[in-house]
Design an enzyme around this catalytic site. Structure first.
Site, mmCIF file in Angstrom:
data_model
loop_
_atom_site.group_PDB
_atom_site.id
_atom_site.type_symbol
_atom_site.label_atom_id
_atom_site.label_comp_id
_atom_site.label_asym_id
_atom_site.label_seq_id
_atom_site.Cartn_x
_atom_site.Cartn_y
_atom_site.Cartn_z
ATOM 1 N N SER A 1 50.341 95.593 77.002
ATOM 2 C CA SER A 1 50.614 95.351 75.581
ATOM 3 C C SER A 1 50.800 93.874 75.268
ATOM 4 C CB SER A 1 51.861 96.129 75.156
ATOM 5 O OG SER A 1 52.210 95.814 73.817
ATOM 6 N N HIS B 1 60.875 89.477 78.608
ATOM 7 C CA HIS B 1 62.086 90.294 78.588
ATOM 8 C C HIS B 1 62.933 89.822 79.750
ATOM 9 C CE1 HIS B 1 64.900 93.448 78.013
ATOM 10 N NE2 HIS B 1 64.458 94.269 78.953
ATOM 11 N N GLU C 1 59.217 111.982 57.424
ATOM 12 C CA GLU C 1 59.622 111.019 56.390
ATOM 13 C C GLU C 1 60.394 109.822 56.946
ATOM 14 O OE1 GLU C 1 61.264 112.665 52.827
ATOM 15 O OE2 GLU C 1 59.880 114.365 52.823
#
Length: 333
Positions: A27, A108, A231
């Site tokens: 990533s 990180h 939602e």
């Protein structure tokens, strides 16, 4: 107030005078490597032959090389491998090639904070942590924008580690949005806490608990899924755009009143006490020790939990409902 740097504060020439190795083309690796190259930086990548990431690196125009060879060639080594394998690769391939004057970078701070990696004194140790997934880092950079990033220095052997970190951050787009000064400890502990207590652990548990509460009360699973899972994005998008106040302004007064009067009952004293315990386990290193042990044992418990959660009722209901939503991306693709 936090110290923040922007494009005008940083010189790109320093990183362009270096040779950068990006270990890992996942990533963050694919994004940072491409952004560095586009900024005119000399960069190579390392990946395991035959893997999807290796193939992607080749497709993107790189010629992946073994980690040891990349570390030997470079004077700036950015380790973007999964936390649980960084120490092993470091000991085998990086450490033997980490001569004085080189710089070791991370996105990180896990392995430095918990002393799984212990760099020699003669090298710079720098943290550049984008506050967005790699695909966002890459997409915004290509569009002439950037994502905020965190910068920390654990070792400043060269006396120019801050300048080098900032130059690297500019090359990957961070100074376009702003680079915030932090420490390895602060970045690592807040990141782990956010993942466990709020963003992943806390949120997923809350969604599932709400879903199961409604089903137990006799409501249809589809209705429960819409209200407790689907939602979520609508709400988080509004919070992302304008904070909690904007979200509350945008919803109905009924929803806003329910927020103020019921939210504290869900996240009450017991939840806050649990958060304190989670934070203490992170700060003490107990979580890191647990995770490293799990990884070294073959991740049996981890994989068992992953399989169970993937086959849960909420996942099956959601998979069927998402077929109705043509505007959503196909996650499997």
């Amino acid at each position: 107030m936090a110290k923040i740097w922007y494009d005008k504060d940083v010189d790109l020439k320093l990183i362009k005078s270096k040779k950068v190795a990006v270990l890992g083309y996942g990533s963050q690796g694919h994004a940072q490597a491409q952004n560095l190259r586009q900024s005119g930086v000399k960069v190579v990548v390392s990946e395991l032959p035959g893997t999807d990431n290796y193939k992607k690196a080749v497709k993107d125009g790189f010629k992946p090389m073994p980690a040891a060879k990349a570390a030997e060639w470079a004077n700036v080594i950015q380790i973007l491998l999964p936390d649980e394998i960084q120490a092993k690769v470091y000991e085998k391939d990086v450490a033997p090639n980490l001569t004085p004057g080189k710089a070791l970078l991370f996105s990180h701070g896990f392995n430095i904070r918990f002393k799984l990696i212990k760099p020699p004194k003669g090298v710079d140790v720098i943290l550049i942590a984008p506050k967005a997934p790699g695909h966002t880092v890459r997409r915004l950079f290509a569009d002439g924008k950037g994502v905020p990033m965190l910068l920390a220095v654990e070792q400043n052997a060269s006396k120019k580690a801050w300048e080098l970190g900032l130059s690297y951050a500019k090359a990957v787009g961070g100074t376009r949005a702003g680079v915030i000064r932090t420490t390895f400890t602060e970045e690592t502990e807040t990141d782990l806490f956010g993942e466990q207590a709020v963003l992943c652990g806390g949120l997923c548990a809350l969604i599932q608990a709400g879903f199961e509460t409604l089903i137990k009360a006799g409501y249809q699973p589809e209705a429960a899924y819409f209200e407790c899972c689907h939602e979520i994005k609508l709400i988080t998008d509004m919070i992302n755009e304008g904070g909690l106040a904007w979200m509350r302004y945008s919803i109905s007064d009924t929803a806003e009143y329910g927020d103020y009067t019921r939210g504290q009952k869900v996240v009450g004293k017991s939840s806050r006490d649990a958060m304190q315990k989670i934070l203490k386990d992170i700060q003490s290193g107990a979580f890191a020790k647990e995770w490293v042990a799990e990884a070294r044992s073959g991740k049996k418990k981890f994989l068992k939990m992953r399989k169970a959660e993937a086959n849960s009722r909420i996942e099956k209901v959601g998979a069927n409902l998402r077929k109705m939503m043509s505007w959503l991306k196909d996650a499997k693709k």
